[in-house]
Design a protein around this motif. Structure first.
Motif, PDB file in Angstrom:
ATOM      1  N   VAL A   3       0.739  -1.175   0.061  1.00 13.36           N
ATOM      2  CA  VAL A   3      -0.101   0.026   0.114  1.00 13.36           C
ATOM      3  C   VAL A   3       0.846   1.404  -0.090  1.00 13.36           C
ATOM      4  O   VAL A   3       0.435   2.206  -0.782  1.00 13.36           O
ATOM      5  CB  VAL A   3      -0.927  -0.021   1.277  1.00 13.36           C
ATOM      6  CG1 VAL A   3      -1.491   1.410   1.325  1.00 13.36           C
ATOM      7  CG2 VAL A   3      -2.017  -1.235   1.108  1.00 13.36           C
ATOM      8  N   ILE A   4       1.988   1.437   0.718  1.00  5.55           N
ATOM      9  CA  ILE A   4       2.851   2.349   0.878  1.00  5.55           C
ATOM     10  C   ILE A   4       3.489   2.637  -0.319  1.00  5.55           C
ATOM     11  O   ILE A   4       3.707   3.718  -0.897  1.00  5.55           O
ATOM     12  CB  ILE A   4       3.828   2.373   2.156  1.00  5.55           C
ATOM     13  CG1 ILE A   4       3.283   2.163   3.372  1.00  5.55           C
ATOM     14  CG2 ILE A   4       5.006   3.448   1.866  1.00  5.55           C
ATOM     15  CD1 ILE A   4       4.068   1.956   4.565  1.00  5.55           C
ATOM     16  N   LEU A   5       3.944   1.500  -1.059  1.00  2.00           N
ATOM     17  CA  LEU A   5       4.690   1.628  -2.441  1.00  2.00           C
ATOM     18  C   LEU A   5       3.866   2.120  -3.370  1.00  2.00           C
ATOM     19  O   LEU A   5       4.084   2.813  -4.183  1.00  2.00           O
ATOM     20  CB  LEU A   5       5.174   0.197  -2.603  1.00  2.00           C
ATOM     21  CG  LEU A   5       6.344   0.039  -3.608  1.00  2.00           C
ATOM     22  CD1 LEU A   5       7.547   0.647  -3.000  1.00  2.00           C
ATOM     23  CD2 LEU A   5       6.732  -1.273  -3.888  1.00  2.00           C
ATOM     24  N   ILE A  28       4.331   5.514  -5.704  1.00  2.00           N
ATOM     25  CA  ILE A  28       4.505   5.375  -7.194  1.00  2.00           C
ATOM     26  C   ILE A  28       3.273   6.221  -7.659  1.00  2.00           C
ATOM     27  O   ILE A  28       3.602   6.853  -8.716  1.00  2.00           O
ATOM     28  CB  ILE A  28       4.428   3.864  -7.636  1.00  2.00           C
ATOM     29  CG1 ILE A  28       5.798   3.097  -7.200  1.00  2.00           C
ATOM     30  CG2 ILE A  28       4.349   3.854  -9.162  1.00  2.00           C
ATOM     31  CD1 ILE A  28       5.745   1.495  -7.305  1.00  2.00           C
ATOM     32  N   GLY A  29       2.189   5.778  -7.275  1.00  2.00           N
ATOM     33  CA  GLY A  29       0.916   6.572  -7.886  1.00  2.00           C
ATOM     34  C   GLY A  29       0.798   7.683  -7.624  1.00  2.00           C
ATOM     35  O   GLY A  29      -0.061   8.707  -7.943  1.00  2.00           O
ATOM     36  N   GLY A  30       1.648   8.282  -6.485  1.00  2.00           N
ATOM     37  CA  GLY A  30       1.481   9.564  -5.956  1.00  2.00           C
ATOM     38  C   GLY A  30       2.375  10.646  -6.532  1.00  2.00           C
ATOM     39  O   GLY A  30       1.901  11.864  -6.607  1.00  2.00           O
ATOM     40  N   ALA A  50     -11.320   3.976  -7.611  1.00  2.00           N
ATOM     41  CA  ALA A  50     -11.069   5.326  -7.921  1.00  2.00           C
ATOM     42  C   ALA A  50      -9.818   5.823  -7.174  1.00  2.00           C
ATOM     43  O   ALA A  50      -9.420   5.037  -5.940  1.00  2.00           O
ATOM     44  CB  ALA A  50     -12.112   6.335  -7.696  1.00  2.00           C
ATOM     45  N   CYS A  51      -8.910   6.788  -7.574  1.00  2.00           N
ATOM     46  CA  CYS A  51      -7.818   7.335  -6.718  1.00  2.00           C
ATOM     47  C   CYS A  51      -8.215   7.334  -5.276  1.00  2.00           C
ATOM     48  O   CYS A  51      -9.126   8.484  -5.338  1.00  2.00           O
ATOM     49  CB  CYS A  51      -7.319   8.440  -7.590  1.00  2.00           C
ATOM     50  SG  CYS A  51      -5.860   8.869  -6.805  1.00  2.00           S
ATOM     51  N   PRO A  52      -7.674   6.850  -4.342  1.00  2.00           N
ATOM     52  CA  PRO A  52      -8.178   7.454  -2.864  1.00  2.00           C
ATOM     53  C   PRO A  52      -7.354   8.589  -2.650  1.00  2.00           C
ATOM     54  O   PRO A  52      -7.967   9.131  -1.606  1.00  2.00           O
ATOM     55  CB  PRO A  52      -7.270   6.341  -2.198  1.00  2.00           C
ATOM     56  CG  PRO A  52      -6.193   5.723  -2.968  1.00  2.00           C
ATOM     57  CD  PRO A  52      -6.540   6.012  -4.546  1.00  2.00           C
ATOM     58  N   MET A  85      -6.195  17.562  -5.669  1.00  2.00           N
ATOM     59  CA  MET A  85      -6.802  18.616  -5.988  1.00  2.00           C
ATOM     60  C   MET A  85      -6.484  19.879  -4.959  1.00  2.00           C
ATOM     61  O   MET A  85      -6.026  21.110  -5.411  1.00  2.00           O
ATOM     62  CB  MET A  85      -8.257  18.886  -5.990  1.00  2.00           C
ATOM     63  CG  MET A  85      -9.050  17.846  -7.189  1.00  2.00           C
ATOM     64  SD  MET A  85      -8.496  18.586  -8.917  1.00  2.00           S
ATOM     65  CE  MET A  85      -9.426  20.068  -9.024  1.00  2.00           C
ATOM     66  N   ILE A  86      -6.251  19.548  -3.738  1.00  2.00           N
ATOM     67  CA  ILE A  86      -5.946  20.686  -2.693  1.00  2.00           C
ATOM     68  C   ILE A  86      -4.359  20.743  -2.803  1.00  2.00           C
ATOM     69  O   ILE A  86      -4.152  22.046  -2.983  1.00  2.00           O
ATOM     70  CB  ILE A  86      -6.081  20.149  -1.448  1.00  2.00           C
ATOM     71  CG1 ILE A  86      -7.537  19.978  -0.864  1.00  2.00           C
ATOM     72  CG2 ILE A  86      -5.433  21.038  -0.267  1.00  2.00           C
ATOM     73  CD1 ILE A  86      -7.982  19.531   0.172  1.00  2.00           C
ATOM     74  N   VAL A  87      -3.637  19.811  -3.242  1.00  2.00           N
ATOM     75  CA  VAL A  87      -2.308  20.039  -3.514  1.00  2.00           C
ATOM     76  C   VAL A  87      -1.786  20.917  -4.723  1.00  2.00           C
ATOM     77  O   VAL A  87      -1.238  21.771  -4.388  1.00  2.00           O
ATOM     78  CB  VAL A  87      -1.468  18.644  -3.558  1.00  2.00           C
ATOM     79  CG1 VAL A  87       0.025  18.706  -4.257  1.00  2.00           C
ATOM     80  CG2 VAL A  87      -1.406  17.843  -2.350  1.00  2.00           C
ATOM     81  N   LEU A  88      -2.668  20.429  -5.842  1.00  2.00           N
ATOM     82  CA  LEU A  88      -2.527  21.400  -7.118  1.00  2.00           C
ATOM     83  C   LEU A  88      -2.912  22.905  -7.075  1.00  2.00           C
ATOM     84  O   LEU A  88      -2.038  23.492  -7.205  1.00  2.00           O
ATOM     85  CB  LEU A  88      -3.200  20.455  -8.049  1.00  2.00           C
ATOM     86  CG  LEU A  88      -2.574  19.215  -8.610  1.00  2.00           C
ATOM     87  CD1 LEU A  88      -3.728  18.525  -9.470  1.00  2.00           C
ATOM     88  CD2 LEU A  88      -1.333  19.364  -9.399  1.00  2.00           C
ATOM     89  N   LYS A  89      -4.086  22.931  -6.260  1.00  2.00           N
ATOM     90  CA  LYS A  89      -4.437  24.327  -6.008  1.00  2.00           C
ATOM     91  C   LYS A  89      -3.337  25.197  -5.294  1.00  2.00           C
ATOM     92  O   LYS A  89      -3.158  26.276  -5.618  1.00  2.00           O
ATOM     93  CB  LYS A  89      -5.730  24.357  -5.225  1.00  2.00           C
ATOM     94  CG  LYS A  89      -6.946  24.109  -6.034  1.00  2.00           C
ATOM     95  CD  LYS A  89      -8.367  24.497  -5.146  1.00  2.00           C
ATOM     96  CE  LYS A  89      -9.498  24.153  -5.812  1.00  2.00           C
ATOM     97  NZ  LYS A  89     -10.832  24.095  -5.019  1.00  2.00           N
TER      98      LYS A  89
END
Ligand code: HEM
Length: 206
Positions: free
Chosen positions: A9-11, A15-17, A151-153, A159-163
């Motif tokens: 899960v951490i990996l 990778i996904g993040g 869906a992406c957890p 969205m918050i990070v990008l904003k």
């Protein structure tokens, strides 16, 4: 959970993040720097919230007010989603659209195709964040983070990070593309990645 499950899960999250967010941010910077009208509208929004105080923390209340910023994020993903496809397998035999699909058929969902379909979007090749200000969006015609149970957890957090990143960069700095006419340099595999983006960054003059 076993240690191995916790580890995977951490990996998955690393990778996904990491790549997704960084390439998404490069695409956003490119679109803003390429469109002076969009940049001006963004600055108007940021200045209306932060005024001359360009170092204060971004608050949860700000995030709600950042409507045009959110529209830029969505429009960037519509034009070129970082994650353009997802895969699904059916767990049982099924019949869809008049065709029979045996168990374990691989289905590829092509978001980029949906994002550029004229049935759902007016002038789909045009970069126009305003389409999200005036509710042009039709349900399920914009898919940034996948959908359903898998869906992406991290969709809300992302969205918050990008904003926040857009605010931190654009309220304080002038960003210019080194080569204003060069097309976006990216590669397309299971995710779209930015190969390089050369920019000039200076403190804002106004
Ligand atoms: C803007 C950045 C991101 C984008 C565009 C994105 C997009 C996606 C997409 C399209 C999926 C597949 C969803 C599906 O199959 O329906 C996914 C899954 C996933 N994402 Fe994200 N993601 C982002 C950021 C992150 C971050 C920051 C994390 C972790 C901190 C993360 C963790 C995951 C994980 C663990 C999965 C697998 C979920 C599962 O299979 O059940 N993602 N993401």
């Amino acid at each position: 959970m076993t240690d191995q499950e916790i580890m995977s899960v951490i990996l998955d999250s690393f990778i996904g993040g990491s790549d997704t967010t960084s390439h998404f941010m490069c695409f956003i910077v490119y679109r803003i720097a390429k469109n002076s009208k969009v940049l001006n509208r963004l600055r108007e929004e940021l200045d209306s919230i932060y005024g001359q105080n360009r170092t204060r923390q971004v608050t949860p209340e700000d995030l709600i007010k950042l409507k045009y910023t959110e529209a830029i994020i969505k429009e960037t993903a519509r034009i070129l989603p970082v994650s353009p496809i997802i895969l699904r397998f059916n767990s049982e035999d099924d019949e869809i659209a008049g065709y029979k699909w045996p168990k374990n058929t691989a289905f590829t969902m092509h978001f980029a195709g949906i994002h550029h379909n004229k049935r759902y979007w007016k002038d789909p090749e045009e970069f126009n964040p305003d389409r999200f200000m005036f509710n042009e969006e039709i349900k399920n015609s914009l898919i940034i983070f996948g959908g359903g149970l898998r869906a992406c957890p991290a969709r809300r957090m992302s969205m918050i990070v990008l904003k926040c990143l857009i605010v931190l960069i654009f309220r304080k700095y002038d960003i210019e593309l080194i080569d204003k006419d060069a097309p976006l340099d990216y590669s397309s595999t299971i995710i779209n990645t930015c190969n390089k983006l050369y920019i000039k960054m200076n403190p804002r003059k106004d």
